[in-house]
Motif scaffolding. Structure first.
Motif, PDB file in Angstrom:
ATOM      1  N   TRP A 240       1.260  -2.150 -16.792  1.00 31.59           N
ATOM      2  CA  TRP A 240       0.095  -2.960 -16.417  1.00 31.59           C
ATOM      3  C   TRP A 240      -0.365  -2.643 -14.995  1.00 31.59           C
ATOM      4  CZ3 TRP A 240      -1.843  -5.139 -20.497  1.00 31.59           C
ATOM      5  CH2 TRP A 240      -1.046  -5.761 -21.467  1.00 31.59           C
ATOM      6  N   VAL A 241      -1.665  -2.499 -14.802  1.00 35.01           N
ATOM      7  CA  VAL A 241      -2.233  -2.413 -13.452  1.00 35.01           C
ATOM      8  C   VAL A 241      -3.373  -3.427 -13.381  1.00 35.01           C
ATOM      9  CG1 VAL A 241      -1.667   0.022 -13.155  1.00 35.01           C
ATOM     10  CG2 VAL A 241      -3.947  -0.624 -13.965  1.00 35.01           C
ATOM     11  N   ASN A 242      -3.649  -3.894 -12.188  1.00 35.33           N
ATOM     12  CA  ASN A 242      -4.770  -4.813 -11.997  1.00 35.33           C
ATOM     13  C   ASN A 242      -6.006  -3.982 -11.674  1.00 35.33           C
ATOM     14  OD1 ASN A 242      -6.671  -6.733 -11.000  1.00 35.33           O
ATOM     15  ND2 ASN A 242      -4.976  -8.132 -10.541  1.00 35.33           N
ATOM     16  N   PRO A 243      -7.039  -4.009 -12.518  1.00 29.40           N
ATOM     17  CA  PRO A 243      -8.222  -3.174 -12.287  1.00 29.40           C
ATOM     18  C   PRO A 243      -8.984  -3.547 -11.027  1.00 29.40           C
ATOM     19  CG  PRO A 243      -8.620  -4.743 -14.072  1.00 29.40           C
ATOM     20  CD  PRO A 243      -7.159  -4.829 -13.743  1.00 29.40           C
ATOM     21  N   ASN A 244      -8.746  -4.764 -10.525  1.00 23.71           N
ATOM     22  CA  ASN A 244      -9.460  -5.236  -9.328  1.00 23.71           C
ATOM     23  C   ASN A 244      -8.694  -4.986  -8.034  1.00 23.71           C
ATOM     24  OD1 ASN A 244     -11.459  -6.350 -11.073  1.00 23.71           O
ATOM     25  ND2 ASN A 244     -10.132  -8.112 -11.419  1.00 23.71           N
ATOM     26  N   THR A 245      -7.558  -4.317  -8.149  1.00 23.91           N
ATOM     27  CA  THR A 245      -6.718  -4.061  -6.975  1.00 23.91           C
ATOM     28  C   THR A 245      -6.839  -2.607  -6.533  1.00 23.91           C
ATOM     29  OG1 THR A 245      -5.112  -5.772  -7.560  1.00 23.91           O
ATOM     30  CG2 THR A 245      -4.329  -4.006  -6.124  1.00 23.91           C
ATOM     31  N   THR A 246      -6.926  -2.408  -5.212  1.00 19.55           N
ATOM     32  CA  THR A 246      -6.854  -1.057  -4.652  1.00 19.55           C
ATOM     33  C   THR A 246      -5.423  -0.827  -4.194  1.00 19.55           C
ATOM     34  OG1 THR A 246      -9.158  -1.070  -3.925  1.00 19.55           O
ATOM     35  CG2 THR A 246      -7.683   0.506  -2.844  1.00 19.55           C
ATOM     36  N   TYR A 247      -4.788   0.163  -4.788  1.00 24.18           N
ATOM     37  CA  TYR A 247      -3.385   0.453  -4.488  1.00 24.18           C
ATOM     38  C   TYR A 247      -3.267   1.478  -3.365  1.00 24.18           C
ATOM     39  CZ  TYR A 247      -2.377  -2.108  -8.781  1.00 24.18           C
ATOM     40  OH  TYR A 247      -2.277  -3.092  -9.737  1.00 24.18           O
ATOM     41  N   VAL A 248      -2.099   1.518  -2.770  1.00 18.42           N
ATOM     42  CA  VAL A 248      -1.838   2.412  -1.636  1.00 18.42           C
ATOM     43  C   VAL A 248      -0.983   3.591  -2.093  1.00 18.42           C
ATOM     44  CG1 VAL A 248      -0.856   2.581   0.686  1.00 18.42           C
ATOM     45  CG2 VAL A 248      -1.875   0.436  -0.076  1.00 18.42           C
ATOM     46  N   LYS A 249      -1.358   4.782  -1.629  1.00 14.25           N
ATOM     47  CA  LYS A 249      -0.508   5.958  -1.830  1.00 14.25           C
ATOM     48  C   LYS A 249       0.398   6.086  -0.611  1.00 14.25           C
ATOM     49  CE  LYS A 249      -3.750   8.738  -4.599  1.00 14.25           C
ATOM     50  NZ  LYS A 249      -4.512  10.013  -4.655  1.00 14.25           N
ATOM     51  N   VAL A 250       1.686   6.151  -0.860  1.00 19.48           N
ATOM     52  CA  VAL A 250       2.666   6.160   0.227  1.00 19.48           C
ATOM     53  C   VAL A 250       3.569   7.375   0.111  1.00 19.48           C
ATOM     54  CG1 VAL A 250       4.504   4.858   1.366  1.00 19.48           C
ATOM     55  CG2 VAL A 250       2.648   3.634   0.212  1.00 19.48           C
ATOM     56  N   GLN A 251       3.709   8.100   1.210  1.00 19.45           N
ATOM     57  CA  GLN A 251       4.634   9.236   1.222  1.00 19.45           C
ATOM     58  C   GLN A 251       6.036   8.728   1.513  1.00 19.45           C
ATOM     59  OE1 GLN A 251       3.382  12.691   3.460  1.00 19.45           O
ATOM     60  NE2 GLN A 251       5.496  13.388   3.693  1.00 19.45           N
ATOM     61  N   VAL A 252       6.952   8.955   0.568  1.00 15.04           N
ATOM     62  CA  VAL A 252       8.351   8.561   0.714  1.00 15.04           C
ATOM     63  C   VAL A 252       9.178   9.827   0.574  1.00 15.04           C
ATOM     64  CG1 VAL A 252      10.195   7.071  -0.123  1.00 15.04           C
ATOM     65  CG2 VAL A 252       7.811   6.322  -0.326  1.00 15.04           C
ATOM     66  N   GLU A 253       9.621  10.347   1.719  1.00 17.82           N
ATOM     67  CA  GLU A 253      10.285  11.652   1.756  1.00 17.82           C
ATOM     68  C   GLU A 253       9.353  12.692   1.120  1.00 17.82           C
ATOM     69  OE1 GLU A 253      14.146  10.933   0.021  1.00 17.82           O
ATOM     70  OE2 GLU A 253      14.774   9.708   1.712  1.00 17.82           O
ATOM     71  N   LYS A 254       9.740  13.329   0.006  1.00 14.73           N
ATOM     72  CA  LYS A 254       8.893  14.379  -0.576  1.00 14.73           C
ATOM     73  C   LYS A 254       8.051  13.871  -1.749  1.00 14.73           C
ATOM     74  CE  LYS A 254      11.972  18.174   0.766  1.00 14.73           C
ATOM     75  NZ  LYS A 254      12.784  19.332   0.291  1.00 14.73           N
ATOM     76  N   GLU A 255       8.088  12.548  -1.977  1.00 12.37           N
ATOM     77  CA  GLU A 255       7.369  11.986  -3.120  1.00 12.37           C
ATOM     78  C   GLU A 255       6.173  11.153  -2.656  1.00 12.37           C
ATOM     79  OE1 GLU A 255      11.092  11.447  -6.262  1.00 12.37           O
ATOM     80  OE2 GLU A 255      10.338   9.707  -5.156  1.00 12.37           O
ATOM     81  N   THR A 256       5.222  10.955  -3.577  1.00 11.28           N
ATOM     82  CA  THR A 256       4.100  10.057  -3.326  1.00 11.28           C
ATOM     83  C   THR A 256       4.226   8.864  -4.259  1.00 11.28           C
ATOM     84  OG1 THR A 256       2.648  11.895  -2.715  1.00 11.28           O
ATOM     85  CG2 THR A 256       1.595   9.810  -3.292  1.00 11.28           C
TER      86      THR A 256
END
Length: 371
Positions: A240-256
């Motif tokens: 499930w995702v909320n269509p009204n939410t803007t999510y954040v892309k976060v760099q965690v070591e070598k992953e996003t």
């Protein structure tokens, strides 16, 4: 009729005049006792009285045995409660102002003076200066054998030096070691806090809530879902995702990683070297397929407005066999052809989504959520 209050007042005055509770420094056998210092956040209550009276009985017994006894008492002023009271009053918190008005009116009857005193609590030191003398009078009214000449507060510099010395000694002896452990933390004051430091925590305890983070692989992204029930991952049907939410892309070591903004802020206090590198709207993810952890199977990403960005990671893995929320949300979507069309979802495929049983019980069968 015997006036017990008059007798009490008479002897308390004599004790104070003769300083019988102020021990002299001699070579005689000594006995020291104190009790946990009361916190300066309001009037004393019966618990304070009980602790002090029990100590008083014991120290008087030791004094009668011929020991040179010392029973001092200090005042606890450090930590966040006093600052919390002060900040709330400064911000005009009606509930807090009403509470402290009720405390102060035990001592001040004049309305103007009462209001002026409570307003002065915007400065935390005024809270300390007001309540300490009142507490001393209240303790003294019980006839306690406390040596007030040696009183201090936990905010005194020499006391704080003593505590620092004590902790360093513990560390030198390896009684204290530094490590990682989840603790309650205040982002405003930027320090760890105990329950006693938090407003109303004695009546409404603050508890740590542990989520397990699940990584859903979508191309080069890891969509992070938080769950309180990691053992149910075998029944995952969708994300499930909320269509009204803007999510954040976060760099965690070598992953996003992808998560909600509040989740990123909370995780930044728990995991080092996180870096915000971009954003993605929830509606952009709808209809795509991501690989679900644990079952290593692709599941569809669907819209859900019950997914709260403030809770967990703002993305929720769906287990409709055991979660009523998930089960009802899927039923609602299966009945709503227009909503499927809005997000370019194949309505016929959505209608085929069914709970995956993972547990059978006599009472609920293999679909507890449906039952």
């Amino acid at each position: 009729m015997v006036d017990l209050q008059k007798i009490s007042d008479k002897w308390q005055k004599k004790w104070a005049k003769d300083k019988i509770f102020v021990p002299e420094i001699t070579k005689s056998k000594k006995f020291f006792f104190t009790t946990p210092y009361p916190y300066i956040s309001g009037s004393l209550h019966i618990g304070h009285g009980r602790a002090a009276v029990e100590g008083d009985v014991y120290t008087r017994f030791k004094k009668m045995q011929g020991l040179n006894t010392l029973f001092p008492l200090a005042f606890h002023i450090t930590g966040t409660p006093v600052l919390g009271i002060s900040t709330a009053i400064e911000k005009g918190d009606k509930k807090k102002i009403k509470l402290y008005t009720s405390y102060v009116q035990n001592y001040i009857k004049d309305k103007k003076e009462l209001e002026k005193t409570v307003k002065s609590f915007k400065d935390p030191w005024n809270i300390v200066k007001f309540f300490i003398p009142k507490m001393m009078d209240e303790y003294s009214s019980l006839g306690l054998g406390i040596d007030w000449t040696r009183r201090f507060t936990t905010g005194d510099k020499d006391y704080q030096k003593f505590i620092t010395w004590q902790f360093n000694k513990y560390k030198d002896k390896n009684y204290l070691i530094k490590g990682d452990y989840p603790v309650l933390y205040c982002p405003n004051d930027k320090n760890a806090v105990g329950e006693d430091d938090i407003q109303d925590a004695d009546t409404n305890p603050v508890e740590k809530q542990e989520f397990t983070l699940l990584k859903f692989k979508l191309n080069d992204l890891n969509l992070i879902a938080a769950t309180l029930r990691p053992e149910t991952i075998y029944g995952q049907t969708n994300l499930w995702v909320n269509p009204n939410t803007t999510y954040v892309k976060v760099q965690v070591e070598k992953e996003t990683w992808v998560m909600s903004k509040p989740a990123y802020e909370k995780l930044s206090f728990q995991k080092i070297n996180l870096k915000k590198i971009g954003y993605i709207k929830g509606e952009e993810l709808i209809g795509k397929y991501a690989t679900a952890p644990g079952i290593e199977r692709e599941v569809i990403i669907l819209p859900s407005t019950f997914t709260d960005p403030e809770i967990g990671s703002g993305l929720v893995t769906s287990v409709p066999s055991d979660s009523a929320y998930d089960y009802i949300a899927i039923l609602d979507l299966q009945k709503d052809k227009a909503l499927c069309k809005k997000y370019n979802l194949d309505h016929e495929k959505i209608k085929k989504l069914k709970p995956i049983p993972i547990l059978t019980t006599k009472k609920y069968g293999d679909s507890a959520a449906k039952k």
